[in-house]
Design an enzyme around this catalytic site. Structure first.
Site, PDB file in Angstrom:
ATOM      1  CG  HIS A  19      -1.984  -1.009   0.991  1.00 46.54           C
ATOM      2  ND1 HIS A  19      -2.559  -1.818   2.033  1.00 46.54           N
ATOM      3  CD2 HIS A  19      -2.437  -1.859  -0.140  1.00 46.54           C
ATOM      4  CE1 HIS A  19      -3.226  -2.688   1.732  1.00 46.54           C
ATOM      5  NE2 HIS A  19      -3.477  -2.658   0.449  1.00 46.54           N
ATOM      6  CB  SER A 108      -5.645  -2.403  -2.825  1.00 47.10           C
ATOM      7  OG  SER A 108      -6.293  -3.257  -3.047  1.00 47.10           O
ATOM      8  N   GLY A 155     -10.279 -11.772 -11.852  1.00 46.65           N
ATOM      9  CA  GLY A 155      -9.546 -10.399 -12.555  1.00 46.65           C
ATOM     10  C   GLY A 155      -8.698 -10.845 -13.506  1.00 46.65           C
ATOM     11  CG  ASP A 175      -2.814  -7.997  -3.203  1.00 47.62           C
ATOM     12  OD1 ASP A 175      -1.996  -8.802  -2.902  1.00 47.62           O
ATOM     13  OD2 ASP A 175      -3.565  -7.494  -2.461  1.00 47.62           O
TER      14      ASP A 175
HETATM   15  C1  LIG Z   1      -4.765 -10.626  -0.968  1.00 48.75           C
HETATM   16  S1  LIG Z   1      -6.350 -10.212  -1.056  1.00 48.75           S
HETATM   17  C2  LIG Z   1      -6.668  -8.600  -1.775  1.00 48.75           C
HETATM   18  C3  LIG Z   1      -6.192  -7.650  -0.970  1.00 48.75           C
HETATM   19  C4  LIG Z   1      -6.543  -6.288  -1.428  1.00 48.75           C
HETATM   20  N1  LIG Z   1      -5.733  -6.521  -2.813  1.00 48.75           N
HETATM   21  C5  LIG Z   1      -5.959  -5.264  -0.491  1.00 48.75           C
HETATM   22  O1  LIG Z   1      -4.672  -4.851  -0.669  1.00 48.75           O
HETATM   23  O2  LIG Z   1      -6.586  -4.565   0.350  1.00 48.75           O
HETATM   24  C6  LIG Z   1      -6.655 -11.491  -2.570  1.00 48.75           C
HETATM   25  C7  LIG Z   1      -8.300 -11.441  -2.875  1.00 48.75           C
HETATM   26  O3  LIG Z   1      -8.303 -11.789  -4.188  1.00 48.75           O
HETATM   27  C8  LIG Z   1      -9.789 -12.796  -4.237  1.00 48.75           C
HETATM   28  N2  LIG Z   1      -9.627 -13.606  -5.281  1.00 48.75           N
HETATM   29  C9  LIG Z   1      -8.769 -14.730  -5.334  1.00 48.75           C
HETATM   30  N3  LIG Z   1      -9.023 -15.334  -6.698  1.00 48.75           N
HETATM   31  C10 LIG Z   1      -9.438 -14.150  -7.513  1.00 48.75           C
HETATM   32  C11 LIG Z   1      -9.527 -13.998  -9.021  1.00 48.75           C
HETATM   33  N4  LIG Z   1      -9.135 -14.817  -9.840  1.00 48.75           N
HETATM   34  N5  LIG Z   1     -10.037 -12.676  -9.487  1.00 48.75           N
HETATM   35  C12 LIG Z   1     -10.564 -11.918  -8.406  1.00 48.75           C
HETATM   36  N6  LIG Z   1     -10.269 -11.977  -7.245  1.00 48.75           N
HETATM   37  C13 LIG Z   1      -9.753 -13.183  -6.535  1.00 48.75           C
HETATM   38  C14 LIG Z   1      -9.467 -13.430  -2.732  1.00 48.75           C
HETATM   39  O4  LIG Z   1     -10.908 -13.795  -2.638  1.00 48.75           O
HETATM   40  C15 LIG Z   1      -9.153 -12.106  -1.838  1.00 48.75           C
HETATM   41  O5  LIG Z   1     -10.057 -11.324  -1.441  1.00 48.75           O
END
Ligand SMILES: C[S@@+](CC[C@H](N)C(=O)[O-])C[C@H]1O[C@@H](n2cnc3c(N)ncnc32)[C@H](O)[C@@H]1O
Length: 305
Positions: A19, A108, A155, A175
């Site tokens: 971040h 994020s 994503g 992420d």
């Molecule tokens: C590390 S966390 C994200 C934290 C966030 N980026 C932050 O910094 O606040 C990863 C997230 O990705 C989601 N996730 C897992 N596979 C995914 C995918 N293929 N597409 C989108 N989201 C996904 C999970 O459910 C989880 O909530």
């Protein structure tokens, strides 16, 4: 079904590195008037409570953002400086916490929405049903209409449909939780495809530094794919080291110690030319603030096409 919930980890050392970098990228990219599209391929729930069950159970923010806050307060009390990159990150967290006691941690999506200008757009991908629902609700409460969109799909798959953005200015944050072993290769494939569609975008990828062959390979593959695509890159790693009860760093490297993740990295493609220098100025201070008993450290590398 995914079991990873970022609420347990919000504000830990990995979030600090990620971040802090995100704030620096958004500040830099916000200097040009043309609208920016920010895509968060793995968004999480958006915003987290630091004083409730998930965060209190893990205590990870105590060793992360709270330690950094304490170090900044101590430096200020002693008339010492705090590196600008760390200051800007802490100011961003402070902005969500009007009182002296921090209760809220911006994930994020929340950092992005706070720094979004009227001409910018934010696209948030999240697949976990609980977190996607929370994210939807929290985004709706912001009342920003079409400026912020939540997409309940992968994503990795959805990114291609958004590139290149109409203004040809974009920041992609990637992420994953790396809960699936296939995520490591999915990151590489997704970036290779994205760089063909939108070579001039800025891409920021977080990765864990853990005793797993896929993780070691990813740090290396990110550098080579950036170079192959003819793009500049910068990569930083932060290792907070081990507490006295966690075993030696050799045991951890060999996967013989059961310990929480101690290190992670950020790889940025088409970074601001200032980024590597900012990290070099800031990471020694951050490492000093977050380090455990042994084995802490940081690295910064960068490459030109
Ligand atoms: C590390 S966390 C994200 C934290 C966030 N980026 C932050 O910094 O606040 C990863 C997230 O990705 C989601 N996730 C897992 N596979 C995914 C995918 N293929 N597409 C989108 N989201 C996904 C999970 O459910 C989880 O909530």
């Amino acid at each position: 079904m995914f079991s990873y919930r970022h609420a347990f980890h919000a504000g830990n050392h990995a979030d600090v590195l990620k971040h802090m970098t995100q704030v620096a990228l958004l500040h830099y990219l916000g200097q040009k008037d043309t609208g920016l599209t920010v895509v968060d391929t793995h968004a999480g729930a958006g915003v987290y409570r630091l004083d409730q069950d998930h965060a209190r159970t893990s205590g990870e923010s105590d060793a992360g953002v709270f330690r950094l806050q304490a170090a900044a307060r101590q430096a200020q009390a002693q008339g010492e400086g705090v590196p600008e990159m760390a200051q800007a990150y802490l100011a961003q967290v402070q902005a969500f916490n009007p009182g002296a006691q921090w209760r809220t941690y911006p994930g994020s999506p929340w950092i992005s929405q706070a720094l979004l200008r009227p001409q910018d757009k934010l696209k948030l991908f999240e697949v976990h049903p609980t977190d996607a629902k929370l994210l939807d609700k929290q985004v709706a409460e912001l009342g920003r209409g079409k400026q912020i969109e939540v997409l309940r799909r992968s994503g990795f798959e959805g990114l291609k449909g958004l590139l290149p953005p109409p203004t040809r200015r974009g920041l992609v944050l990637m992420d994953p939780s790396y809960e699936l072993k296939t995520d490591y290769q999915a990151v590489v494939d997704c970036l290779e495809d994205a760089l063909k569609r939108f070579p001039t975008g800025t891409y920021a990828v977080w990765y864990p530094v853990i005793a797993r062959p896929e993780a070691h390979a990813l740090a290396r593959k990110l550098k080579s794919l950036s170079t192959r695509a003819g793009r500049a890159w910068a990569q930083a790693e932060l290792n907070v080291g081990l507490t006295p009860t966690e075993g030696t760093s050799t045991q951890v490297a060999q996967g013989r110690s059961h310990t929480a993740m101690r290190a992670s990295g950020m790889h940025v493609i088409n970074p601001p030319f200032t980024l590597a220098a900012q990290w070099r100025e800031t990471l020694p201070w951050v490492t000093q603030a977050l380090k455990e008993a042994t084995g802490s450290g940081w690295t910064v590398e960068h490459g030109q096409p």
